[in-house]
Design a protein around this motif. Structure first.
Motif, mmCIF file in Angstrom:
data_model
loop_
_atom_site.group_PDB
_atom_site.id
_atom_site.type_symbol
_atom_site.label_atom_id
_atom_site.label_comp_id
_atom_site.label_asym_id
_atom_site.label_seq_id
_atom_site.Cartn_x
_atom_site.Cartn_y
_atom_site.Cartn_z
ATOM 1 N N GLN A 100 -4.085 10.529 -1.055
ATOM 2 C CA GLN A 100 -3.526 9.248 -1.496
ATOM 3 C C GLN A 100 -4.604 8.331 -2.075
ATOM 4 O O GLN A 100 -4.329 7.181 -2.418
ATOM 5 C CB GLN A 100 -2.832 8.556 -0.308
ATOM 6 C CG GLN A 100 -1.545 9.260 0.129
ATOM 7 C CD GLN A 100 -1.075 8.835 1.502
ATOM 8 O OE1 GLN A 100 -1.807 8.179 2.243
ATOM 9 N NE2 GLN A 100 0.143 9.221 1.859
ATOM 10 N N GLY A 101 -5.831 8.847 -2.163
ATOM 11 C CA GLY A 101 -6.908 8.045 -2.729
ATOM 12 C C GLY A 101 -7.438 6.995 -1.772
ATOM 13 O O GLY A 101 -8.094 6.047 -2.191
ATOM 14 N N ARG A 102 -7.144 7.174 -0.500
ATOM 15 C CA ARG A 102 -7.629 6.209 0.485
ATOM 16 C C ARG A 102 -8.921 6.720 1.128
ATOM 17 O O ARG A 102 -9.194 7.927 1.118
ATOM 18 C CB ARG A 102 -6.560 5.989 1.577
ATOM 19 C CG ARG A 102 -5.165 5.691 1.021
ATOM 20 C CD ARG A 102 -5.117 4.376 0.248
ATOM 21 N NE ARG A 102 -3.908 4.261 -0.565
ATOM 22 C CZ ARG A 102 -2.732 3.827 -0.126
ATOM 23 N NH1 ARG A 102 -2.608 3.478 1.134
ATOM 24 N NH2 ARG A 102 -1.702 3.725 -0.936
ATOM 25 N N LEU A 110 0.835 -1.206 0.000
ATOM 26 C CA LEU A 110 0.000 0.000 0.000
ATOM 27 C C LEU A 110 0.865 1.250 0.000
ATOM 28 O O LEU A 110 0.555 2.238 -0.660
ATOM 29 C CB LEU A 110 -0.921 0.013 1.228
ATOM 30 C CG LEU A 110 -2.134 -0.895 1.166
ATOM 31 C CD1 LEU A 110 -2.806 -0.978 2.532
ATOM 32 C CD2 LEU A 110 -3.122 -0.369 0.129
ATOM 33 N N LEU A 111 1.962 1.202 0.738
ATOM 34 C CA LEU A 111 2.826 2.371 0.823
ATOM 35 C C LEU A 111 3.513 2.633 -0.507
ATOM 36 O O LEU A 111 3.719 3.782 -0.906
ATOM 37 C CB LEU A 111 3.867 2.172 1.932
ATOM 38 C CG LEU A 111 4.721 3.397 2.263
ATOM 39 C CD1 LEU A 111 3.845 4.558 2.726
ATOM 40 C CD2 LEU A 111 5.763 3.070 3.327
ATOM 41 N N THR A 159 4.938 9.705 -3.301
ATOM 42 C CA THR A 159 6.379 9.697 -3.100
ATOM 43 C C THR A 159 6.715 8.794 -1.923
ATOM 44 O O THR A 159 6.955 9.271 -0.819
ATOM 45 C CB THR A 159 6.918 11.111 -2.807
ATOM 46 O OG1 THR A 159 6.086 11.695 -1.806
ATOM 47 C CG2 THR A 159 6.923 11.970 -4.031
ATOM 48 N N PRO A 160 6.730 7.490 -2.170
ATOM 49 C CA PRO A 160 7.035 6.554 -1.081
ATOM 50 C C PRO A 160 8.493 6.731 -0.665
ATOM 51 O O PRO A 160 9.331 7.130 -1.477
ATOM 52 C CB PRO A 160 6.822 5.182 -1.729
ATOM 53 C CG PRO A 160 6.940 5.406 -3.197
ATOM 54 C CD PRO A 160 6.519 6.806 -3.453
ATOM 55 N N ARG A 202 1.996 10.891 6.606
ATOM 56 C CA ARG A 202 1.765 10.402 5.235
ATOM 57 C C ARG A 202 2.069 8.907 5.147
ATOM 58 O O ARG A 202 1.487 8.201 4.321
ATOM 59 C CB ARG A 202 2.559 11.241 4.235
ATOM 60 C CG ARG A 202 3.743 10.548 3.572
ATOM 61 C CD ARG A 202 4.551 11.514 2.729
ATOM 62 N NE ARG A 202 5.624 10.853 1.995
ATOM 63 C CZ ARG A 202 6.784 10.461 2.541
ATOM 64 N NH1 ARG A 202 7.025 10.653 3.823
ATOM 65 N NH2 ARG A 202 7.704 9.876 1.788
ATOM 66 N N LEU A 203 2.965 8.421 6.022
ATOM 67 C CA LEU A 203 3.217 6.975 6.051
ATOM 68 C C LEU A 203 2.083 6.244 6.767
ATOM 69 O O LEU A 203 1.675 5.161 6.357
ATOM 70 C CB LEU A 203 4.545 6.665 6.743
ATOM 71 C CG LEU A 203 5.807 7.282 6.138
ATOM 72 C CD1 LEU A 203 7.045 6.616 6.723
ATOM 73 C CD2 LEU A 203 5.812 7.150 4.621
ATOM 74 N N VAL A 204 1.550 6.840 7.829
ATOM 75 C CA VAL A 204 0.431 6.227 8.553
ATOM 76 C C VAL A 204 -0.738 6.005 7.593
ATOM 77 O O VAL A 204 -1.281 4.899 7.478
ATOM 78 C CB VAL A 204 -0.004 7.097 9.748
ATOM 79 C CG1 VAL A 204 -1.315 6.583 10.350
ATOM 80 C CG2 VAL A 204 1.084 7.127 10.820
ATOM 81 N N SER A 205 -1.117 7.058 6.872
ATOM 82 C CA SER A 205 -2.237 6.916 5.937
ATOM 83 C C SER A 205 -1.831 6.061 4.738
ATOM 84 O O SER A 205 -2.626 5.277 4.227
ATOM 85 C CB SER A 205 -2.729 8.286 5.474
ATOM 86 O OG SER A 205 -1.663 9.024 4.899
ATOM 87 N N GLY A 206 -0.587 6.203 4.310
ATOM 88 C CA GLY A 206 -0.128 5.477 3.128
ATOM 89 C C GLY A 206 -0.042 3.970 3.345
ATOM 90 O O GLY A 206 -0.139 3.191 2.398
#
Lengths: 377, 377
Positions: free
Chosen positions: B247-249, B92-93, B98-99, B217-221
Motif C-alpha cells: 500500500q506504499g506505507r 488513508l484507507l 481496493t478500499p 489490509r484495513l489495519v495497514s490501510g
C-alpha cells in the motif's frame, strides 16, 4: 607500497628498537623508514627531528639491550616477532591503514591465511548473548572461518570457546604474556596451544585503558567482518565496529530487545546499515565473495608516504611551513590531503613536519589519514 | 477517480446490497458501478454477467429486506455505514488499491482525520513485547498519533490499551458486533466508548480464517506506517507488514533476540528494509514528512476502471476474447496491464470479462491489480 621487511637479524632489532621508542607510532614508524631509508638511520635522526618539532626533552629511544632482551624473552615464551611484509604477517591486517610494523605471535600462524571473522560484544553479556556467541563461533568455525576476538569476559570469551576446535585468534591489549582478565587464564592457555595469540605491545606490558582501542583495530583488522553480539551504547564493541567500517570491512550485528540496554548498541549499528545477523548462515551469506579483501594491496592507504621527494631538509623552507602547519592544526582531526592543499607543502616536506611533531609528542594520528595537535608539552 | 458516493438512502441501500451479494468483492463492486452506472443497475445485471462468466447457478443477491435489516440493526447498535467518497470515510484507507465501498463504524470518526500508526504483533507475545507495545502506544499517542490494531490477544491488545486515552482504532475481522476474542470484551467496550471500531463485514458475522488477511489490509490501510513488535516467521503480523508495503506505507519493526522465535519475523523485516524501531522517537523520526500520504488522490490504483469505453457488450467480440482470457489466466496472479497487452482487448471489454468471471466465482483479486483463476465450479 610496503617497506621492505628486515633482511637481517640486526635490521629486525632496529625495527623493534624504533617501534618501541617513545612517541613512535606505526604512522611515524613508516614515515621515518621512508624518510631515512632504514630503521637504523631513523633511530639516529629521532632526537634532531623531535627537537625541531618542539620537544623540550629527547624522546626515549629503545636501547639495543632492551630490544635483544625482548626478543630473547619472546623466544623463551614460545613466541616470535613477525614483521609487516613477511609471509607470516596476517594478510588482512597488512591491508589496514596503519598496520603494526611488528606483531608478537604465539601459536598457529597458519590461521592468518584463512578467512576470518571477529566476534565481539559486551563483557556483562546476558546468558542468551553468551549462547549466541558460542553457537555462532561454533557454526562459523565449522564452515571454515577463523574466529578473532579480544579475550575479554562475556561475548569475547564465549566466541573463543566456541571456536577452540576450529581455530581462534585472540588479540591482547597488553603484552603477549599478560593474561587479562585473569579469569580467562585457562582459555588463554588453550588458545596458545590450539589457536594463536597476537599483540603489538612489548612483553610484560600490562594493558591500560588507552590500549584497548588500539587492540580493537587489530581485532577488526584481522577480520573480513566484525559481528557485534551484544553491545550497549558507547561500548568498546561499537568502537571495534566503527574501526571495521573505517577499514572497509563488513559490520554485522545481532539484534536484541530494545528493553535490554545491552542490545541498544547492536540495534543502532543495524539502523546505521550493519547487516542484521540471526545465525551463522546470515554471516556466511553476507561474506559471499568477500575473500577478495585478502588480496588487496596492503598499506595502500599509506600512499602519501610513497612520495620520493626531497629527503634533504631545507630548514629555510621548512621553518615557515612549520609555523603555518602549527597554526592550521588543532584538536579536531584533519586529513593529510587537506593539509597538503592548505599549506602548499611538498608531500615529503609535510611528512617531515608531521614526523617531527609526533616525535615531539605533539601530534596524534587518527583513522582516515587524519592528524590532530595535542597541547604543547 | 472514486465513484460518486450514494446521494439518497435508496442508493446507499443499493450499495450495501451490491457489496453484500455473493462473489462481489471491492474490485468487482467498483468495476460494476463503473460499467453499469449505478449499484441498482448493477444488481440487475449480475445474474446475466455471472452466467456469461460460466456460473451454473446465479450468485445470491442481497435482498432489499436484508440490507434494510442490517442498516436498522447497525443503527440500533450505535453504529453507521460510511461510504467511500464521504467526508467521514478514513482518508488513508480511501487511498488503498481496493478500499471497502462501505465501512461499518462505531465511535469517534474524527480519529480518522488524525495521523495514525498500526501496531501489530504476536498473540502469544512475551512480557517484554507486551510492555514494548503498550509503552510505544502510549508515547506515540502522547505525540498525537492514533494507534490502529486488530484487537487480537497479545501485542494488539497491549497497543490498544496503551492508546485508550489518546485515541485508538480497532479493526474487526468479523461483524462490528462480534467480540473476538471474547477475552477482549472489556477492551472492546472501552474502545467503542473512547475510540473507534471498524469492520467491512455484515453485523453478526463470526470471523473466519480467510477474513483475517482482509482485516489486516484495513489495519495497514488505515495507517501511515505499520510497526511490528513481535512476529514469528509466517505470522499474520508479517502479512500486515507486507500489505503495508504494497500500500506504499512505511514498515517498521522492533528487533529482538534471534533466540526468541517471536522475534525472527520482525528481525527478517528489518533485514529486508523495514526501519528498526527502538522507541517512539524512532517511529516519529521515520514518519517525519509522511502526512502527505493522507493527501494522495484516493483510489488512484483503480485507474484501469476509469476507462469510459463501450459499456455496450458486443458478444461477437467478447466471446473470442473470453476464450483467450480463460486460456491465459491460471492459478498464478497476473497483472491486469499484462492481460490487456496479451489479449489485445479494450480496457472496458477486459473489465466486463473480469466482472463476469468474479461473479461466476471463478476469479480472485490480488494486491497489485493482479488476478488469478480458480478451478471451474
Amino acid at each position: 607500497m610496503l617497506p621492505t621487511p628486515p633482511r637481517t637479524h640486526a635490521e629486525r632489532t632496529d625495527w623493534l628498537r624504533l617501534i618501541r621508542s617513545e612517541n613512535v607510532g606505526p604512522s611515524t614508524f613508516f614515515a621515518l623508514i621512508r624518510r631515512c631509508g632504514s630503521a637504523a638511520r631513523a633511530l639516529e635522526e629521532v632526537p634532531r627531528l623531535a627537537r625541531r618539532g618542539g620537544a623540550t626533552t629527547t624522546p626515549r629511544l629503545c636501547s639495543l639491550d632492551e630490544a635483544a632482551r625482548e626478543q630473547q624473552a619472546l623466544a623463551a615464551f614460545g613466541g616470535r616477532l613477525v614483521a609487516l611484509g613477511e609471509p607470516d604477517y596476517p594478510r588482512l591486517l597488512a591491508a589496514i591503514e596503519t598496520p603494526p610494523p611488528l606483531l608478537s605471535v604465539v601459536g598457529h600462524a597458519h590461521l592468518f591465511e584463512k578467512r576470518s571473522v571477529a566476534l565481539v560484544g559486551a563483557r556483562n553479556a546476558s546468558a542468551a548473548g553468551i549462547r549466541m556467541a558460542r553457537v555462532l563461533a561454533q557454526e562459523l568455525g565449522a564452515a571454515g572461518l577463523v574466529i578473532v576476538s579480544g579475550l575479554a569476559r562475556g561475548i569475547d570469551a564465549a566466541a573463543h570457546k566456541g571456536a577452540l576446535e576450529s581455530g581462534t585468534v585472540a588479540v591482547l591489549a597488553g603484552g603477549l604474556d599478560v593474561v587479562y582478565p585473569q579469569e580467562n587464564r585457562e582459555l588463554y592457555d588453550a588458545i596458545a596451544r590450539q589457536g594463536a595469540l597476537v599483540s603489538e605491545m612489548p612483553l610484560g606490558m600490562a594493558p591500560q585503558a588507552r590500549h584497548f582501542p588500539r587492540r580493537n583495530r587489530l581485532v577488526s583488522g584481522l577480520s573480513l567482518a566484525t559481528v557485534v553480539v551484544e553491545a550497549a551504547e558507547r561500548s568498546g564493541s561499537l568502537i571495534t565496529a566503527r574501526l571495521a567500517g573505517e577499514q572497509g570491512r563488513d559490520v554485522m550485528a545481532v539484534p536484541g530487545s530494545p528493553l535490554d540496554p545491552r542490545a541498544r548498541g547492536a540495534n543502532r549499528l543495524i539502523r546505521e546499515g550493519a547487516a542484521l545477523i540471526q545465525d551463522a548462515t546470515d554471516v556466511l551469506h553476507e561474506l559471499e565473495g568477500r575473500t577478495t579483501i585478502a588480496l588487496t594491496e596492503p598499506g595502500s592507504v599509506q600512499g602519501w608516504l610513497d612520495d620520493q621527494s626531497a629527503a634533504e631538509d631545507d630548514e629555510a623552507r621548512l621553518q615557515p611551513l612549520r609555523a603555518l602547519l602549527l597554526e592550521r592544526l588543532g584538536p579536531t582531526p584533519i586529513e593529510i590531503d587537506e593539509l597538503v592543499r592548505q599549506i602548499a607543502a611538498e608531500p615529503g616536506e609535510l611528512r617531515t613536519l608531521l614526523i617531527e611533531l609526533e616525535l615531539a609528542g605533539r601530534l596524534t594520528w587518527h583513522p582516515g589519514q587524519r592528524v590532530s595537535l595535542l597541547p604543547s608539552p
